[in-house]
Design a protein around this motif. Structure first.
Motif, PDB file in Angstrom:
ATOM      1  N   ALA A  22     -27.459  33.611 -30.466  1.00 19.39           N
ATOM      2  CA  ALA A  22     -25.914  32.579 -29.617  1.00 19.39           C
ATOM      3  C   ALA A  22     -25.245  33.244 -30.619  1.00 19.39           C
ATOM      4  CB  ALA A  22     -25.948  31.194 -29.574  1.00 19.39           C
ATOM      5  N   PHE A  23     -23.851  32.989 -31.083  1.00 18.64           N
ATOM      6  CA  PHE A  23     -23.377  34.033 -31.789  1.00 18.64           C
ATOM      7  C   PHE A  23     -22.288  33.240 -32.207  1.00 18.64           C
ATOM      8  CE2 PHE A  23     -20.249  36.281 -33.472  1.00 18.64           C
ATOM      9  CZ  PHE A  23     -20.474  37.384 -35.285  1.00 18.64           C
ATOM     10  N   ASP A  24     -21.783  33.029 -32.976  1.00 21.09           N
ATOM     11  CA  ASP A  24     -20.161  32.839 -33.055  1.00 21.09           C
ATOM     12  C   ASP A  24     -19.588  32.403 -34.984  1.00 21.09           C
ATOM     13  OD1 ASP A  24     -18.098  31.065 -33.024  1.00 21.09           O
ATOM     14  OD2 ASP A  24     -18.668  29.652 -32.080  1.00 21.09           O
ATOM     15  N   GLY A  25     -18.539  32.396 -35.374  1.00 25.07           N
ATOM     16  CA  GLY A  25     -18.561  32.660 -36.811  1.00 25.07           C
ATOM     17  C   GLY A  25     -17.095  32.819 -37.123  1.00 25.07           C
ATOM     18  N   GLU A  54     -12.861  27.495 -41.599  1.00 24.48           N
ATOM     19  CA  GLU A  54     -12.182  26.486 -40.244  1.00 24.48           C
ATOM     20  C   GLU A  54     -13.313  26.597 -39.361  1.00 24.48           C
ATOM     21  OE1 GLU A  54      -9.356  29.836 -39.116  1.00 24.48           O
ATOM     22  OE2 GLU A  54      -8.255  30.319 -41.056  1.00 24.48           O
ATOM     23  N   LEU A  55     -14.786  26.582 -39.813  1.00 23.87           N
ATOM     24  CA  LEU A  55     -16.022  26.586 -38.500  1.00 23.87           C
ATOM     25  C   LEU A  55     -15.482  25.301 -38.031  1.00 23.87           C
ATOM     26  CD1 LEU A  55     -18.478  29.167 -40.593  1.00 23.87           C
ATOM     27  CD2 LEU A  55     -17.085  29.076 -38.117  1.00 23.87           C
ATOM     28  N   SER A  56     -15.965  25.262 -36.673  1.00 21.03           N
ATOM     29  CA  SER A  56     -16.325  23.366 -36.959  1.00 21.03           C
ATOM     30  C   SER A  56     -17.790  23.058 -36.538  1.00 21.03           C
ATOM     31  CB  SER A  56     -15.969  23.491 -35.093  1.00 21.03           C
ATOM     32  OG  SER A  56     -16.244  24.500 -34.319  1.00 21.03           O
ATOM     33  N   LEU A  57     -17.763  21.880 -36.791  1.00 19.08           N
ATOM     34  CA  LEU A  57     -19.678  21.548 -37.172  1.00 19.08           C
ATOM     35  C   LEU A  57     -20.080  22.423 -35.612  1.00 19.08           C
ATOM     36  CD1 LEU A  57     -21.910  20.451 -37.961  1.00 19.08           C
ATOM     37  CD2 LEU A  57     -21.086  18.031 -37.073  1.00 19.08           C
ATOM     38  N   GLU A  58     -19.041  21.858 -34.286  1.00 20.53           N
ATOM     39  CA  GLU A  58     -19.777  22.133 -32.940  1.00 20.53           C
ATOM     40  C   GLU A  58     -19.857  23.621 -33.390  1.00 20.53           C
ATOM     41  OE1 GLU A  58     -18.747  22.401 -28.294  1.00 20.53           O
ATOM     42  OE2 GLU A  58     -17.515  21.924 -29.720  1.00 20.53           O
ATOM     43  N   ASN A  88     -23.825  24.318 -35.130  1.00 16.50           N
ATOM     44  CA  ASN A  88     -24.760  23.791 -35.042  1.00 16.50           C
ATOM     45  C   ASN A  88     -25.252  24.537 -33.214  1.00 16.50           C
ATOM     46  OD1 ASN A  88     -25.195  21.873 -36.376  1.00 16.50           O
ATOM     47  ND2 ASN A  88     -24.065  19.929 -35.288  1.00 16.50           N
ATOM     48  N   ASN A  89     -24.188  25.177 -32.451  1.00 17.45           N
ATOM     49  CA  ASN A  89     -24.607  25.513 -31.591  1.00 17.45           C
ATOM     50  C   ASN A  89     -25.740  27.501 -32.035  1.00 17.45           C
ATOM     51  OD1 ASN A  89     -24.707  26.810 -28.990  1.00 17.45           O
ATOM     52  ND2 ASN A  89     -22.653  27.986 -29.677  1.00 17.45           N
ATOM     53  N   VAL A  90     -24.979  27.494 -32.841  1.00 12.87           N
ATOM     54  CA  VAL A  90     -26.140  28.908 -33.774  1.00 12.87           C
ATOM     55  C   VAL A  90     -27.060  28.568 -34.194  1.00 12.87           C
ATOM     56  CG1 VAL A  90     -25.725  31.087 -34.660  1.00 12.87           C
ATOM     57  CG2 VAL A  90     -23.731  30.179 -33.549  1.00 12.87           C
ATOM     58  N   CYS A  99     -21.326  33.019 -41.579  1.00 13.33           N
ATOM     59  CA  CYS A  99     -21.532  32.183 -41.919  1.00 13.33           C
ATOM     60  C   CYS A  99     -22.723  30.861 -40.994  1.00 13.33           C
ATOM     61  CB  CYS A  99     -20.921  30.848 -42.805  1.00 13.33           C
ATOM     62  SG  CYS A  99     -19.950  31.840 -43.956  1.00 13.33           S
ATOM     63  N   PRO A 100     -22.256  30.804 -39.864  1.00 14.48           N
ATOM     64  CA  PRO A 100     -23.662  30.290 -38.970  1.00 14.48           C
ATOM     65  C   PRO A 100     -24.580  31.225 -38.260  1.00 14.48           C
ATOM     66  CG  PRO A 100     -21.469  29.932 -37.966  1.00 14.48           C
ATOM     67  CD  PRO A 100     -21.826  30.489 -39.290  1.00 14.48           C
TER      68      PRO A 100
END
Length: 243
Positions: free
Chosen positions: A93-96, A101-105, A108-110, A153-154
């Protein structure tokens, strides 16, 4: 004789993109292929397409970050095929965004999809490969594991972790004839990029089939040879010196 005749391959995240391309390439070379992904509809569509070519396909919905689902997947593979010769850890998965501003959710998803899932599937495959003293595990990393971009970062942390896990798995597998490798793609024109608008018109891209060709080369070497790491990217993509 086809390159993967009489081989059993498990490919995660195989419903589309890189995973689907690898599944197609492996099936074309004679492998029996177990596909898994979270999206059951697109997974079944991919399975149907490959079965229409005459390939021996098993499809199972699986969230690789969930231990019980991974165990059920490999139990189904063992029941159907009796063994696992190749595992391709492609699911992710990708998020960033900016770190503050990043959430823990999102984090954790990534991490769960890219890194924990790779661990869980590798562990399950390792347990099946070890008594047979043979097997290949191929992890799909990213050039972000070596040269991250801003706001990632994630994903960067997860892919750095996958590269570290690859090396540790290769060491643990060495006494048992199990190899572990990592393939780092650059920009690939997958559905996620198209759907999210992440692709700019002037950004160089590869097709997923280019990664599938590299993956096939890495898993078809002689059993005593490990292609430990590969970087595959568009010729014109900024990598050295990228910022």
């Amino acid at each position: 004789m086809k390159l993967l005749e009489n081989q059993v391959a498990v490919i995660t995240g195989a419903n589309r993109g890189i995973g689907k391309a690898i599944a197609s390439a492996f099936a074309a070379q004679g492998a029996s292929v177990a596909l898994c992904a979270r999206n059951g509809d697109s997974l079944q569509q991919t399975a149907t397409e490959l079965q229409a070519t005459g390939a021996d396909i098993l499809a199972r919905v699986c969230d690789v970050s969930q231990e019980s689902q991974v165990e059920q997947l490999f139990a189904a593979v063992t029941e159907r095929f009796g063994r696992v010769d190749i595992l391709v850890n492609n699911a992710g998965a990708f998020d960033g965004g900016p770190l503050d501003e990043l959430s823990l959710e999102a984090w954790n998803n990534v991490i769960d999809s890219c890194l924990t899932g790779t661990f869980l599937c590798s562990r399950a495959a390792f347990r099946l490969m070890k008594p047979r003293r043979s097997g290949r595990i191929l992890n799909i990393g990213s050039i972000s594991a070596q040269r991250p971009r801003e706001g990632s970062c994630p994903y960067a942390a997860a892919k750095f972790g996958v590269w570290g896990l690859t090396q540790a798995t290769a060491l643990d597998g060495r006494p048992y004839g199990i190899t572990c490798s990592c393939l780092h793609p650059g920009n690939v024109l997958v559905e996620r990029r198209i759907e999210s608008g992440l692709k700019s018109d002037d950004e160089p891209m590869m097709q997923p089939e280019s990664i599938a060709r590299a993956a096939l080369a890495m898993v078809t070497l002689p059993a005593d040879v490990n292609f430990l790491e590969a970087i595959v990217l568009p010729r014109d993509q900024a990598y050295l010196g990228r910022g």
